[in-house]
Design a protein around this motif. Sequence first.
Motif, PDB file in Angstrom:
ATOM      1  N   ALA A   3       6.623  -8.078  33.689  1.00 26.93           N
ATOM      2  CA  ALA A   3       5.594  -7.040  33.759  1.00 26.93           C
ATOM      3  C   ALA A   3       5.639  -6.401  35.124  1.00 26.93           C
ATOM      4  O   ALA A   3       5.994  -7.019  36.116  1.00 26.93           O
ATOM      5  CB  ALA A   3       4.204  -7.629  33.491  1.00 26.93           C
ATOM      6  N   GLU A  22     -11.975  -5.176  28.967  1.00 25.11           N
ATOM      7  CA  GLU A  22     -11.167  -6.006  28.082  1.00 25.11           C
ATOM      8  C   GLU A  22     -11.904  -7.209  27.511  1.00 25.11           C
ATOM      9  O   GLU A  22     -11.399  -7.859  26.601  1.00 25.11           O
ATOM     10  CB  GLU A  22      -9.925  -6.518  28.840  1.00 25.11           C
ATOM     11  CG  GLU A  22      -8.981  -5.428  29.304  1.00 25.11           C
ATOM     12  CD  GLU A  22      -8.255  -4.773  28.150  1.00 25.11           C
ATOM     13  OE1 GLU A  22      -8.234  -5.347  27.039  1.00 25.11           O
ATOM     14  OE2 GLU A  22      -7.709  -3.672  28.349  1.00 25.11           O
ATOM     15  N   ARG A  63      -0.203  -4.419  32.228  1.00 26.06           N
ATOM     16  CA  ARG A  63      -0.934  -4.696  30.983  1.00 26.06           C
ATOM     17  C   ARG A  63      -1.886  -5.858  31.229  1.00 26.06           C
ATOM     18  O   ARG A  63      -1.632  -6.996  30.804  1.00 26.06           O
ATOM     19  CB  ARG A  63       0.048  -5.007  29.851  1.00 26.06           C
ATOM     20  CG  ARG A  63       0.871  -3.799  29.412  1.00 26.06           C
ATOM     21  CD  ARG A  63       1.937  -4.171  28.409  1.00 26.06           C
ATOM     22  NE  ARG A  63       2.960  -4.998  29.025  1.00 26.06           N
ATOM     23  CZ  ARG A  63       3.993  -4.498  29.727  1.00 26.06           C
ATOM     24  NH1 ARG A  63       4.124  -3.202  29.891  1.00 26.06           N
ATOM     25  NH2 ARG A  63       4.876  -5.304  30.268  1.00 26.06           N
ATOM     26  N   ALA A  66      -3.177  -8.046  28.190  1.00 26.49           N
ATOM     27  CA  ALA A  66      -2.192  -8.981  27.642  1.00 26.49           C
ATOM     28  C   ALA A  66      -2.024 -10.192  28.557  1.00 26.49           C
ATOM     29  O   ALA A  66      -1.861 -11.322  28.084  1.00 26.49           O
ATOM     30  CB  ALA A  66      -0.864  -8.264  27.435  1.00 26.49           C
ATOM     31  N   TRP A  67      -2.049  -9.945  29.872  1.00 25.35           N
ATOM     32  CA  TRP A  67      -1.954 -11.049  30.840  1.00 25.35           C
ATOM     33  C   TRP A  67      -3.118 -12.021  30.658  1.00 25.35           C
ATOM     34  O   TRP A  67      -2.925 -13.245  30.618  1.00 25.35           O
ATOM     35  CB  TRP A  67      -1.956 -10.473  32.253  1.00 25.35           C
ATOM     36  CG  TRP A  67      -1.631 -11.442  33.371  1.00 25.35           C
ATOM     37  CD1 TRP A  67      -0.430 -11.592  33.991  1.00 25.35           C
ATOM     38  CD2 TRP A  67      -2.540 -12.354  33.998  1.00 25.35           C
ATOM     39  NE1 TRP A  67      -0.525 -12.554  34.978  1.00 25.35           N
ATOM     40  CE2 TRP A  67      -1.808 -13.042  35.004  1.00 25.35           C
ATOM     41  CE3 TRP A  67      -3.882 -12.677  33.821  1.00 25.35           C
ATOM     42  CZ2 TRP A  67      -2.378 -14.019  35.818  1.00 25.35           C
ATOM     43  CZ3 TRP A  67      -4.457 -13.656  34.619  1.00 25.35           C
ATOM     44  CH2 TRP A  67      -3.720 -14.315  35.613  1.00 25.35           C
ATOM     45  N   PRO A 105       7.573  -7.294  26.307  1.00 23.13           N
ATOM     46  CA  PRO A 105       6.578  -6.447  26.978  1.00 23.13           C
ATOM     47  C   PRO A 105       6.299  -5.158  26.234  1.00 23.13           C
ATOM     48  O   PRO A 105       5.185  -4.670  26.231  1.00 23.13           O
ATOM     49  CB  PRO A 105       7.222  -6.172  28.345  1.00 23.13           C
ATOM     50  CG  PRO A 105       8.147  -7.324  28.579  1.00 23.13           C
ATOM     51  CD  PRO A 105       8.663  -7.696  27.218  1.00 23.13           C
ATOM     52  N   ALA A 108       3.385  -5.284  23.919  1.00 23.24           N
ATOM     53  CA  ALA A 108       2.182  -5.910  24.486  1.00 23.24           C
ATOM     54  C   ALA A 108       0.932  -5.494  23.749  1.00 23.24           C
ATOM     55  O   ALA A 108      -0.014  -6.264  23.601  1.00 23.24           O
ATOM     56  CB  ALA A 108       2.057  -5.547  25.972  1.00 23.24           C
ATOM     57  N   ALA A 109       0.882  -4.254  23.261  1.00 24.76           N
ATOM     58  CA  ALA A 109      -0.309  -3.802  22.533  1.00 24.76           C
ATOM     59  C   ALA A 109      -0.497  -4.622  21.268  1.00 24.76           C
ATOM     60  O   ALA A 109      -1.617  -4.978  20.889  1.00 24.76           O
ATOM     61  CB  ALA A 109      -0.187  -2.324  22.197  1.00 24.76           C
TER      62      ALA A 109
END
Length: 433
Positions: A3, A22, A63, A66-67, A105, A108-109
């Motif tokens: 990333a 988030e 992102r 996602a992390w 990656p 990731a969405a």
Amino acid sequence: MSAVHEQAPGTGSAVESVFREEHGRLLASLVRRFGDLDLAEEVASEAIEAALVHWPAQGVPARPGAWLLTTARRKAVDRLRRDHTYAARLAVLQVEADRAASTPPADAAAALPDERLQLFFTCTHPALPAEARGALMLRCLAGLTTAEVARAYLVPTATMAQRIVRAKKKIREARIPFRTPGADELPERLPGVLQVLYSVFTEGYAASSGPDLQRPDLAEEAIRLARILRRLLPADREVTGLLALMLLVHARRGARTGPDGRPVLLEDQDRSRWDRPLIEEGLALVPAALTGGPPGPYGVQAAIAALHDEAADLATTDWPQIVALYDVLLTLDPSPVVALNRAAAVAMRDGPEASLALLDELADEERLRGYLPYHVARADLLQRLGRPAEAAAAYRQALGLAGNEAEQAHLRHRLSTVELLPPDGTAGTPGAV
């Protein structure tokens, strides 16, 4: 590198911003995967704590959601591994976690599915106590701490903590499903979600207690959640209508109070202080809320708010159209509160006497006896009709119901002006009874 990171000053505030945005998505994904709201909240918090350690040195990930999800999943799996009662379930969860961790990656969405819609319906399930639904929504979807939710509802933190714990226990023991209702259930369940959102917004619009008339932070959280809900249900006209209504009403927030914090009536507001971008956004949503089928209550209320926001002043407001829209709203929601609002619009179209006659017809409505706006409206009409003694009595009733200090100060001022008038309602000398 898996990333891209970017170094930026003020990483702590960046983390807070990311977490606020988030949190609901992260929590929903964790609850969906692990089936435990408490576990999801704990590992989500741990993931944020890890971000506070790593991001200042490494930069905020490209992102971040996602992390956070990957970190929280690993922490949840570690917790479950230490609990032998979860051994059978862990094998399945481990496979899913490993698959998610190996997602490229570019995807990731997809690794961060948006399951917040299910969380909306879990937090507002009809089996939960009404006072817990809004609290859970703010806690789980808005990411507020228990202390912040307690302040929003003006109760002690310990009281709110107990309320949230009981709600979670109810979800667990009643096995309330974490899922989006089916197409056959949605018409019955969605109004409850919208009502909770609108209740949160209403408390922000006019606080039930405290020193200030408005709670902009609470109103803005309700709007933010409504935006999320509309992204999840873009074709639902009532979701669109509620968002439009809140935007159009919230746009007036800057003009609704004076320098002393007291309420400023609509007729006296400086409309140049209204938020034009919010108005434009709300106006653009109204057609979608009113077309494609019979109108819903929120869509009609949004149309009424639009007429107010489009008018240059009180005199040029399209009062006949507003009354006509209230007639439609009464067929959809035949409540005394809607009838009261219609009567207020009739006062502007036909005069105070016609409006007072409508209010007198509502005098026996139980719901209005303790409803502040009813007594304020009646006091104003009586004052305009030159009946100061009756107006003063109505203002006293309203004053006894006013919750926040700003409204109390405003009503005391209105009462003092009425008490200075002689029986014929004409201006008298200071101190005259």
